[in-house]
Design a protein around this motif. Structure first.
Motif, short mmCIF file in Angstrom:
data_model
loop_
_atom_site.label_atom_id
_atom_site.label_comp_id
_atom_site.label_asym_id
_atom_site.label_seq_id
_atom_site.Cartn_x
_atom_site.Cartn_y
_atom_site.Cartn_z
N TYR A 1 0.84 -1.19 0.00
CA TYR A 1 0.00 0.00 0.00
C TYR A 1 0.88 1.24 0.00
CZ TYR A 1 -3.88 -2.97 1.45
OH TYR A 1 -4.84 -3.92 1.51
N VAL B 1 0.15 5.28 0.80
CA VAL B 1 -0.81 6.31 1.21
C VAL B 1 -0.04 7.58 1.53
CG1 VAL B 1 -2.53 4.68 2.07
CG2 VAL B 1 -0.80 5.52 3.61
N ARG C 1 -8.87 10.81 11.98
CA ARG C 1 -8.09 10.60 10.75
C ARG C 1 -6.60 10.82 10.99
NH1 ARG C 1 -11.23 14.06 6.38
NH2 ARG C 1 -9.22 13.84 5.40
N THR D 1 -6.07 10.67 4.76
CA THR D 1 -7.45 10.56 4.31
C THR D 1 -8.15 9.42 5.05
OG1 THR D 1 -6.91 9.01 2.54
CG2 THR D 1 -6.84 11.37 2.00
N LYS D 2 -9.47 9.44 4.96
CA LYS D 2 -10.27 8.42 5.63
C LYS D 2 -9.97 7.04 5.06
CE LYS D 2 -14.43 9.65 6.64
NZ LYS D 2 -15.88 9.96 6.57
N LYS D 3 -9.81 6.95 3.74
CA LYS D 3 -9.52 5.67 3.09
C LYS D 3 -8.15 5.14 3.53
CE LYS D 3 -9.19 3.58 -1.48
NZ LYS D 3 -9.23 3.80 -2.92
N GLN E 1 -8.40 3.74 7.00
CA GLN E 1 -9.06 2.44 6.98
C GLN E 1 -8.10 1.34 6.53
OE1 GLN E 1 -12.01 2.05 8.24
NE2 GLN E 1 -11.98 -0.15 7.91
N GLN E 2 -7.30 1.59 5.51
CA GLN E 2 -6.31 0.61 5.05
C GLN E 2 -5.30 0.29 6.15
OE1 GLN E 2 -4.62 2.31 1.53
NE2 GLN E 2 -6.10 1.34 0.17
#
Length: 128
Positions: A4, A6, A98, A115-117, A120-121
């Protein structure tokens, strides 16, 4: 396990102040174009393009790469990479809305806004 990537921003007061100053510098461009000179010239264009590149750099210069239960924090500005292992007992991860909070024994607490995404990851990776 997937890799990932981010993006994050520091959640400190200094970082928020720097973003506010960047926004103020960015607001000079439309004021300059509309009220000060009533026309667009090469200097205005150079200023605006430089600010757009600076803004893009600020947004993309800090990112986290998750690979094999290890978190790598990259900072392009200082060409620095920090490594945090999820299995290391001296490093504690927690989330506040966040914001990712990294607490390491003997070091200052790091707070990273994302970010929110992305949050979550990271939560899925930490819990999974």
């Amino acid at each position: 396990m997937k890799n990932y990537k981010v993006y994050y921003q520091p959640a400190s007061d200094g970082s928020k102040t720097a973003w506010l100053l960047t926004f103020c510098l960015f607001m000079i461009s439309p004021i300059w174009a509309s009220e000060l000179f009533y026309n667009l010239n090469g200097l205005w264009l150079l200023y605006t393009v430089a600010l757009v590149f600076y803004l893009a750099y600020r947004l993309s210069a800090r990112y986290i790469v998750l690979r094999d239960k290890v978190m790598y924090l990259h900072q392009l500005r200082f060409w620095r990479v920090e490594e945090y292992s999820f299995s290391n007992e001296k490093v504690h991860f927690s989330f506040e809305k966040r914001t990712l909070v990294i607490e390491q024994d003997g070091h200052k607490q790091r707070r990273l806004f994302m970010t929110k995404k992305a949050c979550q990851q990271l939560k899925e990776e930490l819990n999974g």
